[in-house]
Design a protein around this motif. Sequence first.
Motif, PDB file in Angstrom:
ATOM      1  N   UNK A   1       1.232  -1.305  -0.078  1.00 41.24           N
ATOM      2  CA  UNK A   1      -0.270  -0.070  -0.059  1.00 41.24           C
ATOM      3  C   UNK A   1       0.534   1.332   0.099  1.00 41.24           C
ATOM      4  N   UNK A   2       0.373   2.393  -1.550  1.00 38.68           N
ATOM      5  CA  UNK A   2       1.409   3.154  -1.260  1.00 38.68           C
ATOM      6  C   UNK A   2       0.555   4.580  -0.485  1.00 38.68           C
TER       7      UNK A   2
ATOM      8  N   UNK B   1       0.547 -10.258  -3.970  1.00 38.15           N
ATOM      9  CA  UNK B   1      -0.110 -10.116  -5.579  1.00 38.15           C
ATOM     10  C   UNK B   1      -1.100  -9.469  -5.511  1.00 38.15           C
ATOM     11  N   UNK B   2      -1.129  -8.471  -4.952  1.00 36.72           N
ATOM     12  CA  UNK B   2      -1.725  -6.652  -5.137  1.00 36.72           C
ATOM     13  C   UNK B   2      -0.825  -5.276  -4.856  1.00 36.72           C
ATOM     14  N   UNK B   3      -0.826  -4.371  -5.472  1.00 31.85           N
ATOM     15  CA  UNK B   3      -0.054  -3.412  -5.111  1.00 31.85           C
ATOM     16  C   UNK B   3      -0.922  -2.728  -4.956  1.00 31.85           C
ATOM     17  N   UNK B   4      -2.265  -1.564  -4.505  1.00 30.46           N
ATOM     18  CA  UNK B   4      -2.720  -0.567  -4.061  1.00 30.46           C
ATOM     19  C   UNK B   4      -1.973   0.802  -4.102  1.00 30.46           C
ATOM     20  N   UNK B   5      -1.724   1.628  -5.077  1.00 28.61           N
ATOM     21  CA  UNK B   5      -1.201   2.531  -5.631  1.00 28.61           C
ATOM     22  C   UNK B   5      -1.737   4.171  -5.633  1.00 28.61           C
ATOM     23  N   UNK B   6      -1.496   4.701  -4.752  1.00 26.49           N
ATOM     24  CA  UNK B   6      -2.554   6.462  -5.369  1.00 26.49           C
ATOM     25  C   UNK B   6      -1.160   7.214  -5.669  1.00 26.49           C
ATOM     26  N   UNK B   7      -0.501   7.066  -6.155  1.00 22.41           N
ATOM     27  CA  UNK B   7       0.989   8.021  -6.270  1.00 22.41           C
ATOM     28  C   UNK B   7       1.011   8.393  -7.652  1.00 22.41           C
ATOM     29  N   UNK B   8       0.991   7.031  -8.502  1.00 25.72           N
ATOM     30  CA  UNK B   8       0.963   7.049  -9.455  1.00 25.72           C
ATOM     31  C   UNK B   8       1.850   7.671 -10.426  1.00 25.72           C
ATOM     32  N   UNK B   9       3.048   8.022 -11.048  1.00 22.20           N
ATOM     33  CA  UNK B   9       4.139   8.000 -11.935  1.00 22.20           C
ATOM     34  C   UNK B   9       5.144   8.189 -11.683  1.00 22.20           C
ATOM     35  N   UNK B  10       5.678   8.318 -10.641  1.00 23.25           N
ATOM     36  CA  UNK B  10       7.078   8.429  -9.379  1.00 23.25           C
ATOM     37  C   UNK B  10       6.454   6.389  -8.455  1.00 23.25           C
ATOM     38  N   UNK B  11       5.761   6.132  -8.570  1.00 22.01           N
ATOM     39  CA  UNK B  11       5.308   4.498  -7.915  1.00 22.01           C
ATOM     40  C   UNK B  11       5.926   3.638  -8.780  1.00 22.01           C
TER      41      UNK B  11
ATOM     42  N   UNK C   1       1.203 -12.859 -12.561  1.00 21.20           N
ATOM     43  CA  UNK C   1      -0.183 -13.069 -12.456  1.00 21.20           C
ATOM     44  C   UNK C   1      -0.677 -11.925 -11.532  1.00 21.20           C
ATOM     45  N   UNK C   2       0.172 -10.668 -11.042  1.00 18.92           N
ATOM     46  CA  UNK C   2      -0.153  -9.953  -9.478  1.00 18.92           C
ATOM     47  C   UNK C   2      -1.238  -8.564 -10.910  1.00 18.92           C
ATOM     48  N   UNK C   3      -1.203  -8.201  -9.602  1.00 18.14           N
ATOM     49  CA  UNK C   3      -1.868  -7.064 -10.055  1.00 18.14           C
ATOM     50  C   UNK C   3      -2.439  -5.220  -9.385  1.00 18.14           C
ATOM     51  N   UNK C   4      -2.318  -4.903 -10.155  1.00 19.33           N
ATOM     52  CA  UNK C   4      -1.912  -3.555  -9.878  1.00 19.33           C
ATOM     53  C   UNK C   4      -2.574  -2.475 -10.138  1.00 19.33           C
ATOM     54  N   UNK C   5      -3.230  -2.230  -8.845  1.00 20.92           N
ATOM     55  CA  UNK C   5      -4.578  -1.476  -8.514  1.00 20.92           C
ATOM     56  C   UNK C   5      -4.242   0.614  -8.766  1.00 20.92           C
ATOM     57  N   UNK C   6      -4.072   1.436  -9.883  1.00 19.72           N
ATOM     58  CA  UNK C   6      -3.851   2.825  -9.701  1.00 19.72           C
ATOM     59  C   UNK C   6      -5.497   3.195 -10.050  1.00 19.72           C
ATOM     60  N   UNK C   7      -4.981   4.020  -7.534  1.00 19.44           N
ATOM     61  CA  UNK C   7      -6.541   4.131  -7.130  1.00 19.44           C
ATOM     62  C   UNK C   7      -6.108   6.284  -7.512  1.00 19.44           C
ATOM     63  N   UNK C   8      -4.975   5.983  -7.583  1.00 17.14           N
ATOM     64  CA  UNK C   8      -5.031   7.757  -7.402  1.00 17.14           C
ATOM     65  C   UNK C   8      -3.658   8.084  -8.565  1.00 17.14           C
ATOM     66  N   UNK C   9      -3.369   9.813  -8.399  1.00 19.83           N
ATOM     67  CA  UNK C   9      -2.058   9.987  -8.884  1.00 19.83           C
ATOM     68  C   UNK C   9      -2.234  11.422  -8.917  1.00 19.83           C
TER      69      UNK C   9
END
Length: 323
Positions: free
Chosen positions: A145-146, A210-220, A231-239
């Motif tokens: 979790x970022x 298995x999952x990364x929750x990333x709300x930072x975006x371009x830098x991360x 076969x993991x999941x990247x969740x880009x929920x913020x920028x």
Amino acid sequence: MAHAIRFHETGGPDVLRWEEVTVGDPGPGEVRIRHVAVGLNFADTYFRTGLYPAPLPAGLGVEASGVIEAVGEGVQHVAEGDRVTYTGSPLGAYSTERVMPADSLIKLPEEISCETAAAMTMRGLTSAYLLRRIHPLKSGDTVLLHAAAGGVGLIFSQWAKLLGLTVIGTVSSKEKAEVARAHGCDHIIYYRREDVAERVRELTGGKGVPVVFDSIGKDTVAGSMASLQRRGLLVCFGTASGVPPLDAMQLAVHGSLFVTRPALADYIAEPAERDSLAGELFGHVASGRITIEINQRYALQDAVQAHRDMEAGRTTGSSVFVL
């Protein structure tokens, strides 16, 4: 006379203006609500800067709580005098009162104050859909979790512990690390001076998560992809740092990864699903299983300073405007 924060051009915090506004009577399907507290969210800056376009001049903010003062024809699920909260409605929450559609309102249980509601409705429902709808997480899973000390991060980590998850959280400072740990984050990575993917591999015995929750975006985003297991999941929920450039070939290079860019609006569009997620959230908060930290309180007319603090990374947990 009612007041609101409005902007007539896009740009930095200084474009925000404290103005007198006229609030009329509610029409069919509408209510007039007097705000008690208003949520301050990083997504508000996307509208202010023009990243999310809005017709100008415009109000700002999509989250607030308060008391219904009048209801229009056909409104049945809420009544005059009800305490309510909302998120995701049309822009304009940065106001002392407003007329708005009634469909987006959620009634508040007695145990939850308006300040707490304004601090958690968007963040809490975001945590709810991330943990309960995005991926079939199970007890024993480890996730990355970022921004673990942010408003979503503190709620997410507490909820994750209730589900039996291990949380690896990234932060930018020792002070934020202490806050994140106090709210259930198991492992800390200082993303500005450590190799995130390398540390994740160390903490997971080389497997990745298995999952990364990333709300930072371009830098991360690069470190996020490199932290995932096959076969993991990247969740880009913020920028927060900008929109991440995604090369589809890199998804294959890193192990046939999946990626989603979800929006809260699509997970609360149906009243039944919104009420289900809100019910879980309110239940955890009312019982004390999840605590909501309001670490910054501002007067609404101080929105310029509030935006400066938020964009400079000087805030932790949730922030609200108190009326």
